[in-house]
Design a protein around this motif. Sequence first.
Motif, PDB file in Angstrom:
ATOM      1  N   ILE A  36     -89.383  33.167 137.405  1.00 29.95           N
ATOM      2  CA  ILE A  36     -89.238  33.606 136.012  1.00 29.95           C
ATOM      3  C   ILE A  36     -87.785  33.431 135.601  1.00 29.95           C
ATOM      4  N   PRO A  37     -87.519  32.671 134.528  1.00 33.55           N
ATOM      5  CA  PRO A  37     -86.136  32.392 134.122  1.00 33.55           C
ATOM      6  C   PRO A  37     -85.537  33.538 133.312  1.00 33.55           C
ATOM      7  N   CYS A  38     -84.864  34.469 134.003  1.00 34.49           N
ATOM      8  CA  CYS A  38     -84.155  35.513 133.270  1.00 34.49           C
ATOM      9  C   CYS A  38     -83.049  34.857 132.436  1.00 34.49           C
ATOM     10  N   PRO A  39     -82.909  35.203 131.143  1.00 40.39           N
ATOM     11  CA  PRO A  39     -81.882  34.541 130.306  1.00 40.39           C
ATOM     12  C   PRO A  39     -80.472  34.718 130.847  1.00 40.39           C
ATOM     13  N   TRP A  40     -80.226  35.741 131.638  1.00 38.50           N
ATOM     14  CA  TRP A  40     -78.876  35.993 132.139  1.00 38.50           C
ATOM     15  C   TRP A  40     -78.722  35.604 133.604  1.00 38.50           C
ATOM     16  N   CYS A  41     -79.759  35.840 134.422  1.00 38.75           N
ATOM     17  CA  CYS A  41     -79.651  35.624 135.867  1.00 38.75           C
ATOM     18  C   CYS A  41     -80.228  34.279 136.319  1.00 38.75           C
ATOM     19  N   GLY A  42     -80.955  33.596 135.450  1.00 36.78           N
ATOM     20  CA  GLY A  42     -81.576  32.348 135.864  1.00 36.78           C
ATOM     21  C   GLY A  42     -82.914  32.595 136.542  1.00 36.78           C
ATOM     22  N   PRO A  43     -83.505  31.547 137.127  1.00 30.40           N
ATOM     23  CA  PRO A  43     -84.859  31.676 137.700  1.00 30.40           C
ATOM     24  C   PRO A  43     -84.867  32.551 138.956  1.00 30.40           C
ATOM     25  N   ARG A  44     -85.697  33.603 138.937  1.00 33.20           N
ATOM     26  CA  ARG A  44     -85.829  34.507 140.070  1.00 33.20           C
ATOM     27  C   ARG A  44     -87.313  34.712 140.360  1.00 33.20           C
ATOM     28  N   GLY A  45     -87.664  35.103 141.591  1.00 32.10           N
ATOM     29  CA  GLY A  45     -89.059  35.323 141.958  1.00 32.10           C
ATOM     30  C   GLY A  45     -89.681  36.455 141.163  1.00 32.10           C
ATOM     31  N   GLN A  46     -91.003  36.343 140.936  1.00 37.40           N
ATOM     32  CA  GLN A  46     -91.674  37.305 140.056  1.00 37.40           C
ATOM     33  C   GLN A  46     -91.589  38.732 140.569  1.00 37.40           C
ATOM     34  N   ILE A  47     -91.379  38.943 141.882  1.00 37.57           N
ATOM     35  CA  ILE A  47     -91.360  40.311 142.397  1.00 37.57           C
ATOM     36  C   ILE A  47     -90.138  41.094 141.892  1.00 37.57           C
ATOM     37  N   GLU A  48     -89.160  40.414 141.294  1.00 39.59           N
ATOM     38  CA  GLU A  48     -88.005  41.130 140.754  1.00 39.59           C
ATOM     39  C   GLU A  48     -88.280  41.697 139.370  1.00 39.59           C
ATOM     40  N   PHE A  49     -89.443  41.363 138.785  1.00 46.04           N
ATOM     41  CA  PHE A  49     -89.678  41.659 137.373  1.00 46.04           C
ATOM     42  C   PHE A  49     -90.860  42.586 137.169  1.00 46.04           C
ATOM     43  N   VAL A  50     -90.884  43.217 135.992  1.00 47.07           N
ATOM     44  CA  VAL A  50     -92.023  44.005 135.540  1.00 47.07           C
ATOM     45  C   VAL A  50     -92.520  43.399 134.231  1.00 47.07           C
ATOM     46  N   HIS A  51     -93.823  43.150 134.174  1.00 46.59           N
ATOM     47  CA  HIS A  51     -94.445  42.592 132.966  1.00 46.59           C
ATOM     48  C   HIS A  51     -94.545  43.684 131.917  1.00 46.59           C
ATOM     49  N   GLY A  52     -94.077  43.411 130.715  1.00 43.11           N
ATOM     50  CA  GLY A  52     -94.011  44.434 129.681  1.00 43.11           C
ATOM     51  C   GLY A  52     -95.009  44.268 128.557  1.00 43.11           C
ATOM     52  N   GLY A  53     -95.977  43.370 128.699  1.00 42.78           N
ATOM     53  CA  GLY A  53     -97.029  43.267 127.687  1.00 42.78           C
ATOM     54  C   GLY A  53     -96.711  42.300 126.570  1.00 42.78           C
ATOM     55  N   ASP A  54     -97.491  42.438 125.524  1.00 44.29           N
ATOM     56  CA  ASP A  54     -97.506  41.514 124.397  1.00 44.29           C
ATOM     57  C   ASP A  54     -96.232  41.671 123.562  1.00 44.29           C
ATOM     58  N   ALA A  55     -95.470  40.578 123.407  1.00 44.28           N
ATOM     59  CA  ALA A  55     -94.217  40.651 122.651  1.00 44.28           C
ATOM     60  C   ALA A  55     -94.446  40.607 121.153  1.00 44.28           C
ATOM     61  N   SER A  56     -95.659  40.329 120.698  1.00 46.61           N
ATOM     62  CA  SER A  56     -95.881  40.180 119.261  1.00 46.61           C
ATOM     63  C   SER A  56     -96.165  41.511 118.582  1.00 46.61           C
ATOM     64  N   LEU A  57     -96.251  42.596 119.352  1.00 47.98           N
ATOM     65  CA  LEU A  57     -96.556  43.893 118.745  1.00 47.98           C
ATOM     66  C   LEU A  57     -95.403  44.332 117.852  1.00 47.98           C
ATOM     67  N   ARG A  58     -95.728  44.931 116.694  1.00 43.62           N
ATOM     68  CA  ARG A  58     -94.719  45.478 115.790  1.00 43.62           C
ATOM     69  C   ARG A  58     -95.070  46.929 115.541  1.00 43.62           C
ATOM     70  N   ARG A  59     -94.207  47.829 115.950  1.00 42.61           N
ATOM     71  CA  ARG A  59     -94.459  49.253 115.809  1.00 42.61           C
ATOM     72  C   ARG A  59     -94.539  49.632 114.336  1.00 42.61           C
ATOM     73  N   PRO A  60     -95.645  50.304 113.905  1.00 40.37           N
ATOM     74  CA  PRO A  60     -95.759  50.687 112.481  1.00 40.37           C
ATOM     75  C   PRO A  60     -94.759  51.792 112.120  1.00 40.37           C
ATOM     76  N   GLU A  61     -94.541  51.977 110.821  1.00 38.03           N
ATOM     77  CA  GLU A  61     -93.784  53.128 110.349  1.00 38.03           C
ATOM     78  C   GLU A  61     -94.545  54.398 110.695  1.00 38.03           C
ATOM     79  N   PRO A  62     -93.842  55.528 110.903  1.00 31.47           N
ATOM     80  CA  PRO A  62     -94.539  56.764 111.296  1.00 31.47           C
ATOM     81  C   PRO A  62     -95.639  57.181 110.325  1.00 31.47           C
ATOM     82  N   ASP A  63     -95.448  56.878 109.008  1.00 33.32           N
ATOM     83  CA  ASP A  63     -96.434  57.306 108.021  1.00 33.32           C
ATOM     84  C   ASP A  63     -97.424  56.204 107.669  1.00 33.32           C
TER      85      ASP A  63
END
Lengths: 100, 418
Positions: free
Chosen positions: A4-31
């Motif tokens: 996985i190519p970390c933008p700062w560290c370069g390509p590292r094995g997947q075991i160094e990372f945690v998958h954080g889900g869908d990047a397209s989600l947009r948090r709604p306003e509270p109301d």
Amino acid sequence: MMLIPCPWCGPRGQIEFVHGGDASLRRPEPDAPMAQWVDYVYLRDNPCGPSEELWYHAMGCRSWFRLRRDTRTHDIAASAPLREPPAGEAQRDDRDESKP
Amino acid sequence: MQRYSVFSLLGHALRGRDDWPLAWRSPEPKKRYDVVIVGGGGHGLATAYYLAKEHGIRDVAVLEKGAIGLGNTGRNTTIVRSNYHLDPNAHFYEHSLKLWEGLSQELNFNVMYSPRGVLNLVHTPQDADAAMRRGNAMRLNGIDARFLARDEIARWIPELDCSADARFPILGGLLQPRGGTVRHDAVAWGYARAADALGVDILQQCEVTGIRVERRAIAGVRTTLGDIATDRLGIAVAGWSSRVAAMAGIRLPIESYPLQAMVSEPVKPVLHTVVTSGAVHFYVSQSDRGELVMGGDLDFHSSYAQRGNLPRIQDVVSACVALFPSFGRLRLMRTWGGVMDMTMDGSPIIAKLPLKGLYMTGGWCYGGFKATPASGWTLAWTIAHDEPHPLNAAFTLERFASGATIDEKGAGPNPWAH
């Protein structure tokens, strides 16, 4: 394993990372209407093919970043810091600068 | 279909064994069916069987994009059990287990249900509290549960490291005696043969590419073998649920993740029960071919690839060797993966979808195999009556919005965490 190519560290094995889900989600306003909150919390596109994802470099620089990865082949196209789209994606004029 | 029996076996043996009829037909698709089921795995085939058998609805087609039973039905670790805590799950999976008990007779096909027990190991006092609580909930629901002390386990499973300085010390375990294993491939073949005998058309190499909706109701499907009209469509495609539902414009609370499984080389019988450990999320049993069948956690990233990667294989094997030191001498023979439809509360969706004539069974996370009979049974009921049966009434799509989630682990809206 996936490299996985970390933008700062370069390509590292997947075991160094945690998958954080869908990047397209947009948090709604509270109301915002409940339907929008249900959509944000529970409903997902779950794409088969190119997908925008959030990843966290837990055993490295501990930064969050965006990754464009194919969920069918696991091929990785690009990664980028949160506020920038991965290379090759056109800038949208109405992109809200205050949100990742 | 010719019934399997000692007499038919003898008859064919004496005649030279080469005139057994095919177990199911390969018919040409009709232009229209009363009910179309998308997905030719265990759940889809079971649905078609129960529609025909229990409800007399025989004008049914099962559409499978590849060959039947080669999705998750052919990739699981064969464990069946009903040791759930929450009421809707307990009643549902217990109904399934009762169906497993009689299934070989019902289908006239040996599914090899082996009630060898499912033992959940306990490693800490907190594990023990949780196990006791779940065991009591099971017993209150009329489901068999026993708590075993460490010494009992050590005598019963000699290969398990129950010593004081084990890597994962064992304090005891929660046993469901009627849990065990079933031969997974036999389930697809048994349901297919029985459904076909009742008139169901099984259409393989038939991929659904679109869903036709007219006046807000199901009108049919587009497939690689042409258009098929129907006004009742059941979706049973596990990891591909989001893709098929999207063809009808519906989004689901599901993300698809890989689950790997693996087998050791075959050896003589050495493990006569199913052993699981929540602490290391590991489960193992020994197949009738002698292979140790093992599994563990998901690979924690979305995927439709039907494979994972080496780190998880290392985790599973490490857990195996820590719990069963002597198994370290065995060689790992084969690994593979499936696509798990993980929901936002870890429990399935067996329901009418918000479009007239559309139904689904999905969101099975990694626990769909044991549910196969009850999933088919309840989806068939739901389709036949256009209303859920009490056994699947709680497993709605709407429960997420209303807060009535069924969350065994209490892990919240994080699909990977269930």
